[in-house]
Motif scaffolding. Structure first.
Motif, PDB file in Angstrom:
ATOM      1  N   LEU A  80      -0.441 -36.138 -19.114  1.00 30.67           N
ATOM      2  CA  LEU A  80       0.793 -35.354 -19.251  1.00 30.67           C
ATOM      3  C   LEU A  80       0.598 -34.185 -20.211  1.00 30.67           C
ATOM      4  O   LEU A  80       1.082 -33.073 -19.969  1.00 30.67           O
ATOM      5  CB  LEU A  80       1.942 -36.249 -19.728  1.00 30.67           C
ATOM      6  CG  LEU A  80       2.505 -37.214 -18.692  1.00 30.67           C
ATOM      7  CD1 LEU A  80       3.541 -38.125 -19.324  1.00 30.67           C
ATOM      8  CD2 LEU A  80       3.107 -36.456 -17.515  1.00 30.67           C
ATOM      9  N   LYS A  81      -0.139 -34.435 -21.306  1.00 30.26           N
ATOM     10  CA  LYS A  81      -0.402 -33.368 -22.274  1.00 30.26           C
ATOM     11  C   LYS A  81      -1.248 -32.271 -21.630  1.00 30.26           C
ATOM     12  O   LYS A  81      -0.962 -31.085 -21.787  1.00 30.26           O
ATOM     13  CB  LYS A  81      -1.108 -33.958 -23.496  1.00 30.26           C
ATOM     14  CG  LYS A  81      -1.362 -32.962 -24.589  1.00 30.26           C
ATOM     15  CD  LYS A  81      -2.056 -33.621 -25.766  1.00 30.26           C
ATOM     16  CE  LYS A  81      -2.410 -32.606 -26.837  1.00 30.26           C
ATOM     17  NZ  LYS A  81      -3.163 -33.216 -27.930  1.00 30.26           N
ATOM     18  N   ASP A  82      -2.295 -32.694 -20.882  1.00 31.28           N
ATOM     19  CA  ASP A  82      -3.140 -31.710 -20.204  1.00 31.28           C
ATOM     20  C   ASP A  82      -2.346 -30.920 -19.178  1.00 31.28           C
ATOM     21  O   ASP A  82      -2.504 -29.704 -19.051  1.00 31.28           O
ATOM     22  CB  ASP A  82      -4.332 -32.402 -19.528  1.00 31.28           C
ATOM     23  CG  ASP A  82      -5.334 -32.950 -20.532  1.00 31.28           C
ATOM     24  OD1 ASP A  82      -5.241 -32.588 -21.721  1.00 31.28           O
ATOM     25  OD2 ASP A  82      -6.211 -33.752 -20.123  1.00 31.28           O
ATOM     26  N   ALA A  83      -1.500 -31.629 -18.427  1.00 34.65           N
ATOM     27  CA  ALA A  83      -0.682 -30.951 -17.413  1.00 34.65           C
ATOM     28  C   ALA A  83       0.287 -29.981 -18.064  1.00 34.65           C
ATOM     29  O   ALA A  83       0.490 -28.867 -17.572  1.00 34.65           O
ATOM     30  CB  ALA A  83       0.078 -31.985 -16.574  1.00 34.65           C
ATOM     31  N   SER A  84       0.854 -30.392 -19.185  1.00 37.49           N
ATOM     32  CA  SER A  84       1.774 -29.501 -19.899  1.00 37.49           C
ATOM     33  C   SER A  84       1.032 -28.273 -20.417  1.00 37.49           C
ATOM     34  O   SER A  84       1.529 -27.153 -20.309  1.00 37.49           O
ATOM     35  CB  SER A  84       2.424 -30.263 -21.055  1.00 37.49           C
ATOM     36  OG  SER A  84       3.242 -29.418 -21.806  1.00 37.49           O
ATOM     37  N   ALA A  85      -0.149 -28.491 -20.963  1.00 39.92           N
ATOM     38  CA  ALA A  85      -0.948 -27.364 -21.464  1.00 39.92           C
ATOM     39  C   ALA A  85      -1.327 -26.422 -20.320  1.00 39.92           C
ATOM     40  O   ALA A  85      -1.241 -25.197 -20.463  1.00 39.92           O
ATOM     41  CB  ALA A  85      -2.197 -27.872 -22.180  1.00 39.92           C
ATOM     42  N   ALA A  86      -1.735 -27.012 -19.195  1.00 42.44           N
ATOM     43  CA  ALA A  86      -2.099 -26.187 -18.037  1.00 42.44           C
ATOM     44  C   ALA A  86      -0.883 -25.416 -17.536  1.00 42.44           C
ATOM     45  O   ALA A  86      -0.980 -24.236 -17.181  1.00 42.44           O
ATOM     46  CB  ALA A  86      -2.671 -27.064 -16.924  1.00 42.44           C
ATOM     47  N   SER A  87       0.257 -26.081 -17.514  1.00 45.34           N
ATOM     48  CA  SER A  87       1.485 -25.420 -17.083  1.00 45.34           C
ATOM     49  C   SER A  87       1.832 -24.266 -18.009  1.00 45.34           C
ATOM     50  O   SER A  87       2.160 -23.167 -17.548  1.00 45.34           O
ATOM     51  CB  SER A  87       2.624 -26.443 -17.049  1.00 45.34           C
ATOM     52  OG  SER A  87       3.857 -25.815 -16.834  1.00 45.34           O
ATOM     53  N   ASN A  88       1.749 -24.517 -19.315  1.00 50.38           N
ATOM     54  CA  ASN A  88       2.038 -23.452 -20.287  1.00 50.38           C
ATOM     55  C   ASN A  88       1.062 -22.295 -20.139  1.00 50.38           C
ATOM     56  O   ASN A  88       1.451 -21.131 -20.226  1.00 50.38           O
ATOM     57  CB  ASN A  88       1.998 -24.000 -21.709  1.00 50.38           C
ATOM     58  CG  ASN A  88       3.172 -24.901 -22.010  1.00 50.38           C
ATOM     59  OD1 ASN A  88       4.202 -24.843 -21.354  1.00 50.38           O
ATOM     60  ND2 ASN A  88       3.013 -25.761 -23.000  1.00 50.38           N
ATOM     61  N   GLN A  89      -0.214 -22.631 -19.915  1.00 55.74           N
ATOM     62  CA  GLN A  89      -1.220 -21.584 -19.738  1.00 55.74           C
ATOM     63  C   GLN A  89      -0.920 -20.760 -18.487  1.00 55.74           C
ATOM     64  O   GLN A  89      -1.001 -19.534 -18.503  1.00 55.74           O
ATOM     65  CB  GLN A  89      -2.619 -22.196 -19.647  1.00 55.74           C
ATOM     66  CG  GLN A  89      -3.714 -21.168 -19.508  1.00 55.74           C
ATOM     67  CD  GLN A  89      -5.089 -21.796 -19.378  1.00 55.74           C
ATOM     68  OE1 GLN A  89      -5.216 -23.004 -19.307  1.00 55.74           O
ATOM     69  NE2 GLN A  89      -6.101 -20.966 -19.323  1.00 55.74           N
ATOM     70  N   MET A  90      -0.551 -21.456 -17.392  1.00 58.19           N
ATOM     71  CA  MET A  90      -0.229 -20.741 -16.161  1.00 58.19           C
ATOM     72  C   MET A  90       0.999 -19.848 -16.359  1.00 58.19           C
ATOM     73  O   MET A  90       1.034 -18.720 -15.858  1.00 58.19           O
ATOM     74  CB  MET A  90       0.011 -21.743 -15.027  1.00 58.19           C
ATOM     75  CG  MET A  90      -1.253 -22.451 -14.566  1.00 58.19           C
ATOM     76  SD  MET A  90      -0.929 -23.754 -13.363  1.00 58.19           S
ATOM     77  CE  MET A  90      -0.428 -22.785 -11.966  1.00 58.19           C
ATOM     78  N   ILE A  91       1.974 -20.358 -17.107  1.00 54.96           N
ATOM     79  CA  ILE A  91       3.175 -19.559 -17.361  1.00 54.96           C
ATOM     80  C   ILE A  91       2.814 -18.327 -18.183  1.00 54.96           C
ATOM     81  O   ILE A  91       3.268 -17.213 -17.885  1.00 54.96           O
ATOM     82  CB  ILE A  91       4.247 -20.416 -18.068  1.00 54.96           C
ATOM     83  CG1 ILE A  91       4.831 -21.434 -17.082  1.00 54.96           C
ATOM     84  CG2 ILE A  91       5.340 -19.554 -18.667  1.00 54.96           C
ATOM     85  CD1 ILE A  91       5.723 -22.472 -17.726  1.00 54.96           C
ATOM     86  N   GLU A  92       1.980 -18.527 -19.218  1.00 58.77           N
ATOM     87  CA  GLU A  92       1.568 -17.390 -20.053  1.00 58.77           C
ATOM     88  C   GLU A  92       0.775 -16.371 -19.244  1.00 58.77           C
ATOM     89  O   GLU A  92       0.960 -15.162 -19.388  1.00 58.77           O
ATOM     90  CB  GLU A  92       0.750 -17.876 -21.260  1.00 58.77           C
ATOM     91  CG  GLU A  92       1.550 -18.650 -22.282  1.00 58.77           C
ATOM     92  CD  GLU A  92       2.702 -17.861 -22.864  1.00 58.77           C
ATOM     93  OE1 GLU A  92       2.526 -16.655 -23.129  1.00 58.77           O
ATOM     94  OE2 GLU A  92       3.786 -18.442 -23.029  1.00 58.77           O
ATOM     95  N   GLU A  93      -0.129 -16.870 -18.379  1.00 55.89           N
ATOM     96  CA  GLU A  93      -0.896 -15.958 -17.530  1.00 55.89           C
ATOM     97  C   GLU A  93       0.019 -15.192 -16.593  1.00 55.89           C
ATOM     98  O   GLU A  93      -0.154 -13.988 -16.377  1.00 55.89           O
ATOM     99  CB  GLU A  93      -1.947 -16.735 -16.740  1.00 55.89           C
ATOM    100  CG  GLU A  93      -3.112 -17.221 -17.578  1.00 55.89           C
ATOM    101  CD  GLU A  93      -4.076 -18.095 -16.785  1.00 55.89           C
ATOM    102  OE1 GLU A  93      -3.851 -18.325 -15.580  1.00 55.89           O
ATOM    103  OE2 GLU A  93      -5.061 -18.560 -17.379  1.00 55.89           O
ATOM    104  N   ALA A  94       1.004 -15.905 -16.022  1.00 50.30           N
ATOM    105  CA  ALA A  94       1.943 -15.246 -15.119  1.00 50.30           C
ATOM    106  C   ALA A  94       2.767 -14.203 -15.871  1.00 50.30           C
ATOM    107  O   ALA A  94       3.021 -13.105 -15.348  1.00 50.30           O
ATOM    108  CB  ALA A  94       2.860 -16.276 -14.465  1.00 50.30           C
TER     109      ALA A  94
END
Length: 164
Positions: A80-94
């Motif tokens: 869940l932490k990794d998924a949250s980090a990946a999600s945040n990273q994708m949001i920041e990239e977007a």
């Protein structure tokens, strides 16, 4: 009273019968009864020890299950932490990509506005020049329609121009 107090013969024969039954029981029945009691006792002890072993195994299994559950929870939390980090990273990239795209679009729009402004100014200058020429032409036609006015205009220009 004979019925209430037993006679000596009766006591003798009862004692003899008791001893015979005791001898027969000790000879034939006592050993099998005792061996079956020992067997029963040992089977009960075995059953108790097996129950104790089963209880210990159940405790070990329970501890193992709790350990597996703890590991699974830790793995779930990590995922869940990794998924949250990946999600945040994708949001920041977007967001960064959107910001870059909007900056590019704003720059392109500014350039287009500047081009349109230059084109409009050029068109206005050309239009002003044409209008000036047409106005001057109309004025010259009206002023230079007679010969005296033409001579007067030439004389005025000559006075303004100084020859060195």
């Amino acid at each position: 009273m004979d019925l209430v107090t037993p006679g000596i013969g009766l006591i003798f024969w009862q004692t003899i019968t008791f001893l015979i039954v005791l001898f027969l029981l000790s000879k034939f029945a006592w050993k099998p009864i005792m061996s079956s009691l020992r067997e029963r006792e040992s089977s009960i002890e075995n059953a108790l020890s097996m129950a104790e072993k089963a209880k210990l195994e159940m405790q070990e299994l329970k501890a193992g299950n709790e350990k597996l559950l703890a590991e699974a929870r830790a793995e779930r939390d990590r995922i869940l932490k990794d998924a949250s980090a990946a999600s945040n990273q994708m949001i920041e990239e977007a967001k960064a990509k959107a910001a870059d795209e909007s900056a590019r679009m704003v720059a392109a729009a500014r350039e287009a506005v500047a081009n349109e402004k230059r084109a409009a100014l050029t068109e206005i200058k050309n239009l002003a020049g044409s209008l000036s020429v047409e106005i001057a032409e109309q004025l010259l036609k009206r002023e230079l329609s007679d010969a005296t006015a033409q001579k007067q205009l030439v004389n005025d220009y000559m006075k303004e121009v100084t020859l060195n």
